[in-house]
Structures are given as C-alpha cells and as structure tokens.
Scaffold this motif. Structure first.
Motif, PDB file in Angstrom:
ATOM      1  N   VAL A  94     -22.211  19.069 -39.356  1.00 50.89           N
ATOM      2  CA  VAL A  94     -23.365  19.393 -39.304  1.00 50.89           C
ATOM      3  C   VAL A  94     -23.787  20.175 -38.300  1.00 50.89           C
ATOM      4  O   VAL A  94     -24.517  21.367 -38.314  1.00 50.89           O
ATOM      5  CB  VAL A  94     -24.400  17.928 -38.975  1.00 50.89           C
ATOM      6  N   ALA A  95     -22.994  20.178 -37.158  1.00 47.21           N
ATOM      7  CA  ALA A  95     -23.106  21.319 -36.152  1.00 47.21           C
ATOM      8  C   ALA A  95     -22.629  22.768 -36.678  1.00 47.21           C
ATOM      9  O   ALA A  95     -23.422  23.369 -36.154  1.00 47.21           O
ATOM     10  CB  ALA A  95     -22.110  21.029 -34.864  1.00 47.21           C
ATOM     11  N   ALA A  96     -21.725  22.687 -37.357  1.00 43.87           N
ATOM     12  CA  ALA A  96     -21.269  24.167 -38.066  1.00 43.87           C
ATOM     13  C   ALA A  96     -22.445  24.670 -38.664  1.00 43.87           C
ATOM     14  O   ALA A  96     -22.769  25.737 -38.783  1.00 43.87           O
ATOM     15  CB  ALA A  96     -20.092  23.854 -38.811  1.00 43.87           C
ATOM     16  N   SER A  97     -22.926  23.914 -39.694  1.00 43.24           N
ATOM     17  CA  SER A  97     -24.200  24.286 -40.612  1.00 43.24           C
ATOM     18  C   SER A  97     -25.386  24.622 -39.786  1.00 43.24           C
ATOM     19  O   SER A  97     -26.161  25.744 -39.960  1.00 43.24           O
ATOM     20  CB  SER A  97     -24.599  23.130 -41.560  1.00 43.24           C
ATOM     21  N   LYS A  98     -25.863  24.017 -38.682  1.00 50.57           N
ATOM     22  CA  LYS A  98     -26.951  24.318 -37.843  1.00 50.57           C
ATOM     23  C   LYS A  98     -26.610  25.324 -36.828  1.00 50.57           C
ATOM     24  O   LYS A  98     -27.618  26.190 -36.523  1.00 50.57           O
ATOM     25  CB  LYS A  98     -27.365  23.231 -37.020  1.00 50.57           C
ATOM     26  N   LEU A  99     -25.128  25.836 -36.506  1.00 48.54           N
ATOM     27  CA  LEU A  99     -24.902  26.711 -35.776  1.00 48.54           C
ATOM     28  C   LEU A  99     -25.071  28.174 -36.077  1.00 48.54           C
ATOM     29  O   LEU A  99     -25.534  28.956 -35.586  1.00 48.54           O
ATOM     30  CB  LEU A  99     -23.307  26.727 -35.443  1.00 48.54           C
ATOM     31  N   ARG A 100     -24.815  28.175 -37.604  1.00 48.40           N
ATOM     32  CA  ARG A 100     -25.274  29.662 -38.117  1.00 48.40           C
ATOM     33  C   ARG A 100     -26.738  30.172 -37.847  1.00 48.40           C
ATOM     34  O   ARG A 100     -26.858  31.126 -37.497  1.00 48.40           O
ATOM     35  CB  ARG A 100     -25.157  29.456 -39.713  1.00 48.40           C
ATOM     36  N   ARG A 101     -27.624  29.234 -38.276  1.00 49.67           N
ATOM     37  CA  ARG A 101     -28.997  29.514 -37.949  1.00 49.67           C
ATOM     38  C   ARG A 101     -29.280  29.671 -36.579  1.00 49.67           C
ATOM     39  O   ARG A 101     -30.050  30.523 -36.222  1.00 49.67           O
ATOM     40  CB  ARG A 101     -30.067  28.401 -38.693  1.00 49.67           C
ATOM     41  N   ALA A 102     -28.839  28.867 -35.671  1.00 53.73           N
ATOM     42  CA  ALA A 102     -29.205  28.777 -34.462  1.00 53.73           C
ATOM     43  C   ALA A 102     -28.441  30.258 -33.691  1.00 53.73           C
ATOM     44  O   ALA A 102     -29.133  30.947 -32.716  1.00 53.73           O
ATOM     45  CB  ALA A 102     -28.584  27.765 -33.422  1.00 53.73           C
ATOM     46  N   GLN A 103     -27.291  30.670 -34.171  1.00 53.58           N
ATOM     47  CA  GLN A 103     -26.667  31.903 -33.716  1.00 53.58           C
ATOM     48  C   GLN A 103     -27.537  32.960 -34.034  1.00 53.58           C
ATOM     49  O   GLN A 103     -27.649  33.878 -33.345  1.00 53.58           O
ATOM     50  CB  GLN A 103     -25.024  32.039 -34.019  1.00 53.58           C
ATOM     51  N   THR A 104     -27.854  33.038 -35.230  1.00 53.76           N
ATOM     52  CA  THR A 104     -28.817  34.256 -36.033  1.00 53.76           C
ATOM     53  C   THR A 104     -29.993  34.349 -35.047  1.00 53.76           C
ATOM     54  O   THR A 104     -30.378  35.347 -34.822  1.00 53.76           O
ATOM     55  CB  THR A 104     -28.960  33.894 -37.282  1.00 53.76           C
ATOM     56  N   ALA A 105     -30.631  33.264 -34.851  1.00 48.49           N
ATOM     57  CA  ALA A 105     -31.978  33.262 -34.006  1.00 48.49           C
ATOM     58  C   ALA A 105     -31.504  33.977 -32.629  1.00 48.49           C
ATOM     59  O   ALA A 105     -32.425  34.698 -32.234  1.00 48.49           O
ATOM     60  CB  ALA A 105     -32.546  31.809 -33.917  1.00 48.49           C
ATOM     61  N   ALA A 106     -30.601  33.393 -31.977  1.00 48.07           N
ATOM     62  CA  ALA A 106     -30.363  33.940 -30.729  1.00 48.07           C
ATOM     63  C   ALA A 106     -29.985  35.466 -30.457  1.00 48.07           C
ATOM     64  O   ALA A 106     -30.563  36.105 -29.616  1.00 48.07           O
ATOM     65  CB  ALA A 106     -29.102  33.113 -30.224  1.00 48.07           C
ATOM     66  N   PHE A 122     -31.966  28.876 -15.378  1.00 46.71           N
ATOM     67  CA  PHE A 122     -30.437  28.351 -15.765  1.00 46.71           C
ATOM     68  C   PHE A 122     -30.260  27.926 -17.131  1.00 46.71           C
ATOM     69  O   PHE A 122     -31.158  27.311 -17.830  1.00 46.71           O
ATOM     70  CB  PHE A 122     -30.091  27.449 -14.679  1.00 46.71           C
ATOM     71  N   TYR A 123     -29.497  28.502 -17.789  1.00 51.30           N
ATOM     72  CA  TYR A 123     -29.268  28.375 -19.234  1.00 51.30           C
ATOM     73  C   TYR A 123     -27.728  28.813 -19.704  1.00 51.30           C
ATOM     74  O   TYR A 123     -27.144  29.284 -18.756  1.00 51.30           O
ATOM     75  CB  TYR A 123     -30.211  29.062 -20.057  1.00 51.30           C
ATOM     76  N   SER A 124     -27.472  28.608 -20.756  1.00 50.28           N
ATOM     77  CA  SER A 124     -25.985  28.712 -21.241  1.00 50.28           C
ATOM     78  C   SER A 124     -26.052  29.869 -22.209  1.00 50.28           C
ATOM     79  O   SER A 124     -26.747  29.708 -23.419  1.00 50.28           O
ATOM     80  CB  SER A 124     -25.111  27.710 -21.894  1.00 50.28           C
ATOM     81  N   ARG A 125     -25.328  31.052 -22.034  1.00 46.59           N
ATOM     82  CA  ARG A 125     -25.465  32.269 -23.037  1.00 46.59           C
ATOM     83  C   ARG A 125     -24.440  31.979 -23.855  1.00 46.59           C
ATOM     84  O   ARG A 125     -23.207  31.707 -23.712  1.00 46.59           O
ATOM     85  CB  ARG A 125     -25.375  33.606 -22.116  1.00 46.59           C
ATOM     86  N   PHE A 126     -24.822  32.172 -25.434  1.00 50.91           N
ATOM     87  CA  PHE A 126     -23.675  31.924 -26.331  1.00 50.91           C
ATOM     88  C   PHE A 126     -22.796  33.029 -26.487  1.00 50.91           C
ATOM     89  O   PHE A 126     -23.300  34.216 -26.888  1.00 50.91           O
ATOM     90  CB  PHE A 126     -24.529  31.663 -27.580  1.00 50.91           C
ATOM     91  N   LYS A 127     -21.499  32.932 -26.440  1.00 51.63           N
ATOM     92  CA  LYS A 127     -20.805  33.970 -26.719  1.00 51.63           C
ATOM     93  C   LYS A 127     -19.848  33.815 -28.013  1.00 51.63           C
ATOM     94  O   LYS A 127     -19.685  34.766 -28.948  1.00 51.63           O
ATOM     95  CB  LYS A 127     -19.723  34.201 -25.547  1.00 51.63           C
ATOM     96  N   SER A 128     -19.482  32.735 -28.264  1.00 52.59           N
ATOM     97  CA  SER A 128     -18.533  32.178 -29.575  1.00 52.59           C
ATOM     98  C   SER A 128     -18.395  30.601 -29.387  1.00 52.59           C
ATOM     99  O   SER A 128     -19.137  29.885 -28.539  1.00 52.59           O
ATOM    100  CB  SER A 128     -17.150  32.798 -29.555  1.00 52.59           C
ATOM    101  N   VAL A 129     -17.968  30.180 -30.500  1.00 54.16           N
ATOM    102  CA  VAL A 129     -18.014  28.889 -30.670  1.00 54.16           C
ATOM    103  C   VAL A 129     -17.239  27.976 -29.452  1.00 54.16           C
ATOM    104  O   VAL A 129     -17.489  26.805 -28.980  1.00 54.16           O
ATOM    105  CB  VAL A 129     -17.217  28.208 -32.027  1.00 54.16           C
ATOM    106  N   ILE A 130     -16.165  28.751 -28.991  1.00 47.62           N
ATOM    107  CA  ILE A 130     -15.436  28.276 -27.852  1.00 47.62           C
ATOM    108  C   ILE A 130     -15.730  28.701 -26.633  1.00 47.62           C
ATOM    109  O   ILE A 130     -15.011  28.291 -25.628  1.00 47.62           O
ATOM    110  CB  ILE A 130     -13.680  28.261 -28.120  1.00 47.62           C
ATOM    111  N   ALA A 131     -16.794  29.513 -26.463  1.00 45.95           N
ATOM    112  CA  ALA A 131     -17.333  30.112 -25.094  1.00 45.95           C
ATOM    113  C   ALA A 131     -18.463  30.131 -24.955  1.00 45.95           C
ATOM    114  O   ALA A 131     -19.400  30.737 -25.622  1.00 45.95           O
ATOM    115  CB  ALA A 131     -16.358  31.336 -24.908  1.00 45.95           C
ATOM    116  N   GLN A 132     -19.306  29.313 -23.970  1.00 42.17           N
ATOM    117  CA  GLN A 132     -20.599  29.182 -23.700  1.00 42.17           C
ATOM    118  C   GLN A 132     -20.692  29.603 -22.061  1.00 42.17           C
ATOM    119  O   GLN A 132     -19.779  29.054 -21.397  1.00 42.17           O
ATOM    120  CB  GLN A 132     -21.354  28.131 -24.225  1.00 42.17           C
ATOM    121  N   ILE A 133     -21.500  30.661 -21.751  1.00 45.80           N
ATOM    122  CA  ILE A 133     -21.257  31.228 -20.471  1.00 45.80           C
ATOM    123  C   ILE A 133     -22.578  30.572 -19.607  1.00 45.80           C
ATOM    124  O   ILE A 133     -23.472  31.153 -19.903  1.00 45.80           O
ATOM    125  CB  ILE A 133     -21.302  32.740 -20.162  1.00 45.80           C
TER     126      ILE A 133
END
Length: 290
Positions: A27-39, A176-187
């Motif tokens: 479920v997280a993988a399917s939602k990640l695609r849309r969330a990553q595209t929006a970000a 303060f927030y977390s910047r998305f870099k990859s599936v295994i890296a959030q900054i």
C-alpha cells in the motif's frame, strides 16, 4: 519449554503479522508513487518563487517601507517552530528524526535565553513534543481527516502563522519537515520562513530590474503567498518521505518476520522430533519389559 501447541500458535501469529506488514508495504509503495510525483512537481515552482522574491527583496533591503515578513520585527527574542510530521507511525525514524531536529533547535535557543513556541502540524510530532514542551505548544493542527493534501491546507496553516506574527507573538519562524530523497533516505530539514532569508546569489546579482508597482508593494502581496507555497512544499515532501519510510520499515518488518518464522519452525520441528523419539523409546522399553 513451550508446548507444541503454543509453538504452532506462535508461528501462526507471526505469519499473520508478516501478511499485514507485507500488505502495508504494498500500500505504501502504491501511494509513494503519487506522493513522490507531487513533491517533485512542487520543487521547481517553490524554488523559483523563492529565487524571484529573494531578487526583489535584495533590491528592497533596507527600505523603510519593507514588509515585516522581510525586515522582521527588529528583535530576535521569540521563536516559533513550525514542526510538520506525520499523522501515523509504523514508519521507522521518520517522525522522530524531525522531532529530534526541532528539539535540538529549541534547546539551543533556550540556552541562549530565547523564548520558544511550537506550532505542531501532525499528530505524531505533537505527541512527542508535548512530553517536554507541553506549555510551549501554542497550536496543534491535525490533518488525519484530509484524504489528499491541497494548497488550501497550506494556506490555512500560513494564515494561522501570519495572524500570530501580526499579533506580535513571535519574531522568527522556522519550518521543520523531512525532504524526500529516496525510499531509504529522508532528510530532516529546517528552513527559516519568517523573516525571509535572502539568498546570497540573488543579493549579489548585478542585473538591474525596474518593478511596477514598487518592490515594497510587490513583496507585500507575494510574501504571504510564498509562505503558503513553502509550507505546501514541506507538506508534500513530508508525505512522500512518510510513505518512503513506511515502505522501507514494512519491508524490514516482513523480512524479520520471515526470519522469526524460520527459527520458530526449526525449534518446533526439533521439539516434535524429540517428543516422538521419547515416545518411541517408552514404547520399546515397555515392550521389552513384557
């Protein structure tokens, strides 16, 4: 030692948990695609708007009519920390890493004699921060009912922050927030949004522009809009980071469950074999005695 029945129950329970974590991962993988595209789609607009405003602000710097969102209040005593986290857990260190960064900044400011206030967006950050800073949390916004993040959500937050700033409740605000870099890296990221920090490149630009209307009037209109844009970007980055962190955490949980099942099955088989061997010995011993 546990009975064979208890072992079977434990193995079945672990298998059920593994199915749940596997489903959550998918479920997280399917939602990640849309969330990553929006970000990723929001980044160019937010960066360009920030650069344009910085260019205009560099020309208006020092002007007596410069907006307070650019010039500040003239003080640096009260700081508002706008901490954006997730509404749910099961996402590894995603929420705690943002909270840790905000907590370290708050303690550093307090050690300097500054007053710190918190504006929490997201349930998990609020729950963690109130343990240490309960009386310093001035507002908490819960987005659990929001099915899909929109600019209107960021505008609502920006309006609340601006209202407090105009009321003189703080001098500086850091997001303060977390910047998305990859599936295994959030900054984990800290970004000062009030007063606006003018980029050095824009300030050092030799290009001269003429503005209509004047810079101060343009900034008065654009700065509140930019505040909402930067918050919206942070919300989208957070959303993608959350699903990336959850996908990674559930993948690890699924693997760990598989390893537990393997070990539990091995122990079960050995125990069952030992019990069968014991029963055979008893039968043979009884037959010889007869």
């Amino acid at each position: 030692m546990a009975s064979l029945k208890d072992m079977r129950v434990r193995i079945a329970s672990t298998k059920a948990t593994q199915k749940i974590t596997k489903a959550m991962q998918m479920v997280a993988a399917s939602k990640l695609r849309r969330a990553q595209t929006a970000a990723e789609a929001a980044r160019p607009y937010a960066d360009k708007m920030s650069a344009v405003i910085s260019n205009i602000a560099s020309a208006a710097a020092g002007s007596p009519g410069a907006p307070k969102l650019l010039a500040g209040t003239g003080r640096d005593q009260v700081h508002l920390l706008l901490v954006c986290t997730g509404e749910r857990g099961l996402s590894g260190a995603f929420n705690s890493s943002i909270v840790r960064l905000a907590r370290e900044r708050a303690l550093a400011l307090m050690n300097q004699g500054k007053e710190v206030k918190f504006f929490c967006v997201g349930r998990k950050g609020y729950e963690q921060l109130r343990r240490l800073f309960d009386k310093q949390i001035v507002e908490h916004l819960d987005l659990r009912s929001v099915r899909q993040l929109g600019f209107v959500n960021a505008e609502d937050i920006a309006k609340k922050v601006l209202a407090r700033f105009e009321a003189g409740e703080f001098d500086a605000c850091t997001l303060f927030y977390s910047r998305f870099k990859s599936v295994i890296a959030q900054i984990p990221t800290a970004q000062q949004i009030i007063p606006l920090v003018v980029e050095e490149g824009a300030a050092a630009s030799t290009t001269s522009y003429e503005y209509e209307p004047e810079e101060d009037e343009i900034l008065t209109r654009l700065l509140p809009r930019n505040l909402a844009v930067q918050i919206f970007r942070a919300l989208l980055e957070n959303n993608a980071s959350f699903y990336g962190a959850q996908m990674s955490a559930m993948d690890n949980a699924t693997r760990n469950a598989g390893e537990m099942i393997r070990k539990q099955t091995l122990v079960y088989n050995r125990t069952r074999q030992a019990q069968i061997t014991k029963e055979l010995i008893e039968i043979i011993s009884g037959a010889e005695a007869v």
